[in-house]
Write an enzyme that holds these catalytic residues in place. Structure first.
Site, PDB file in Angstrom:
ATOM      1  N   ASP A  73       2.335  -0.748  11.706  1.00  0.00           N
ATOM      2  CA  ASP A  73       2.105  -1.993  12.343  1.00  0.00           C
ATOM      3  C   ASP A  73       3.472  -2.726  12.363  1.00  0.00           C
ATOM      4  OD1 ASP A  73       1.801  -2.481   9.600  1.00  0.00           O
ATOM      5  OD2 ASP A  73       0.297  -3.968   9.841  1.00  0.00           O
ATOM      6  N   ARG A 101      -6.085  -1.989   8.646  1.00  0.00           N
ATOM      7  CA  ARG A 101      -5.995  -3.402   8.678  1.00  0.00           C
ATOM      8  C   ARG A 101      -6.183  -3.939  10.022  1.00  0.00           C
ATOM      9  NH1 ARG A 101      -0.948  -5.801   5.252  1.00  0.00           N
ATOM     10  NH2 ARG A 101      -0.040  -4.809   7.231  1.00  0.00           N
ATOM     11  N   THR A 117       4.192   2.486   6.057  1.00  0.00           N
ATOM     12  CA  THR A 117       2.625   1.900   6.023  1.00  0.00           C
ATOM     13  C   THR A 117       1.970   2.868   6.924  1.00  0.00           C
ATOM     14  OG1 THR A 117       1.248   0.032   6.656  1.00  0.00           O
ATOM     15  CG2 THR A 117       3.377   0.204   7.664  1.00  0.00           C
ATOM     16  N   ARG A 128       0.537  -5.366  -6.061  1.00  0.00           N
ATOM     17  CA  ARG A 128       0.751  -6.547  -5.361  1.00  0.00           C
ATOM     18  C   ARG A 128       1.196  -7.374  -6.570  1.00  0.00           C
ATOM     19  NH1 ARG A 128      -0.205  -5.005  -0.020  1.00  0.00           N
ATOM     20  NH2 ARG A 128      -1.809  -3.689   0.014  1.00  0.00           N
ATOM     21  N   ASP A 154      -0.508   1.885   8.459  1.00  0.00           N
ATOM     22  CA  ASP A 154      -1.095   1.351   9.607  1.00  0.00           C
ATOM     23  C   ASP A 154      -0.174   1.153  10.833  1.00  0.00           C
ATOM     24  OD1 ASP A 154      -2.782   0.455   7.812  1.00  0.00           O
ATOM     25  OD2 ASP A 154      -2.083  -1.436   7.161  1.00  0.00           O
ATOM     26  N   GLY A 193       0.771  -1.273  -0.212  1.00  0.00           N
ATOM     27  CA  GLY A 193       0.046  -0.092   0.054  1.00  0.00           C
ATOM     28  C   GLY A 193       0.788   1.424   0.120  1.00  0.00           C
ATOM     29  N   ASP A 210       5.409  -5.365   6.048  1.00  0.00           N
ATOM     30  CA  ASP A 210       5.919  -6.510   6.249  1.00  0.00           C
ATOM     31  C   ASP A 210       5.883  -7.413   5.145  1.00  0.00           C
ATOM     32  OD1 ASP A 210       6.138  -8.841   8.546  1.00  0.00           O
ATOM     33  OD2 ASP A 210       4.778  -9.713   7.118  1.00  0.00           O
TER      34      ASP A 210
END
Length: 324
Positions: A134, A176, A130, A77, A132, A16, A108
């Site tokens: 994360d 996510r 990202t 992707r 996120d 992303g 990741d």
């Protein structure tokens, strides 16, 4: 024997997009050229790697991009690169192009791909990018600060109309399976409840808090929901069915990924992009360029994969206390 000199490096963005990726690519290109290296941009991530979608990146190729969201190298992707055959093809593409080192901006999944190239013999450095937030073993991920700012701006505007119409609003944010955006935006935006996947919750408790607020004269409320915790529409429906309150739902969606990166993300991306080049030149491979307590460090991918970034318990407790 000393570290072999490196002459050409590649750079790609994968997964992303995140605000600040362009600032990071700019730093890679300018830092590398400053040290006499040649830089090749690989477009569309690992899909472009397999297709040989390579472009030379001279200084002028990164002019006027530091303030732009998204990624000038595009991203995609690539299921094929998850296979051993795909990884070997990618490795051979790099070898054939004379690319000895690779800087990968992503999360990741992107880092797992970079680790495979490292194992095949390409110097690889990852840069955590990202919204996120994360990716663990670092202070922050590129794009997170901007995404939170975008969410806060939306919450502030929605609160204006919630006040005007005396409504309850449920706002679903991205992330996510992580609740970092929801927690930060909910705390900064003064939300009455914040639902994140890392902390168990009961919707009846959310309803009870809303009813207590109304009993003391509260006219409107904001509920922030992380997409990994629940669907905003379902939360809104539950609240309306169990309270009768006029409830509206807003799903912010991909608007959180776009827009000009914040100063925080531009500086972080610039530091990490330049540091990634330094690591390649030093012979470091299979590692993530990161900041820990504000200091630049190289973290082996194996350690990154074992790490887990959880929302700070102190922030979770504070959000609950301040929303009474």
């Amino acid at each position: 024997m000393g570290v072999m000199a490196i002459r050409k490096i590649g750079v790609l963005t994968s997964g992303g997009d995140a605000p600040g990726m362009n600032a990071g690519v700019r730093a890679v290109v300018r830092k590398a050229i400053y040290h006499g290296l040649e830089v090749v941009g690989i477009r569309r991530g690992y899909a472009g790697l397999l297709d040989g979608d390579f472009r030379p990146m001279p200084l002028e190729s990164v002019g006027d991009i530091i303030q732009r969201g998204g990624t000038c190298l595009y991203t995609a992707r690539c299921l094929e690169f998850m296979t051993e055959e795909g990884q070997r093809r990618g490795y051979q593409r790099l070898v054939d192009a004379g690319i000895e080192g690779l800087v990968v901006f992503g999360g990741d999944g992107s880092f797992h791909g970079a680790q495979k190239l490292h194992e095949l013999g390409i110097r690889t450095i990852g840069v955590p990018s990202t919204i996120d937030n994360d990716i663990g073993a670092c202070d922050a991920n590129i794009g997170f600060d901007t995404a939170v700012q975008t969410a806060i701006q939306a919450i502030d505007k929605i609160r204006d109309t919630a006040t005007s119409h005396e409504r309850t609003y449920v706002i679903e944010v991205m992330g996510r399976s992580a609740g970092h955006i929801a927690l930060a935006a909910g705390l900064a935006g003064g939300a009455e409840s914040v639902l994140i996947p890392e902390v168990p919750y009961k919707l009846e408790d959310v309803v009870a808090k809303l009813q207590r607020g109304v009993a003391r004269g509260k006219k409107h409320s904001i509920i922030v929901v992380a997409e990994g915790a629940a669907h905003g529409v379902e939360v809104g429906r539950y609240i309306e069915e169990h309270t009768g309150f006029d409830t509206r739902v807003t799903v912010l969606g991909h608007v959180q990924r776009g827009g000009a990166p914040s100063a925080v993300d531009r500086v972080l991306a610039s530091r990490l992009g330049a540091y990634a080049v330094e690591l390649c030149m030093q012979g470091v491979s299979g590692a993530m360029a990161a900041t820990q307590n504000g200091e630049l460090v190289a973290v082996p991918f194996d350690e990154v994969f074992r790490s887990e970034r959880k929302p700070a318990q102190e922030l979770c407790e504070l959000a609950e206390i301040l929303s009474i």
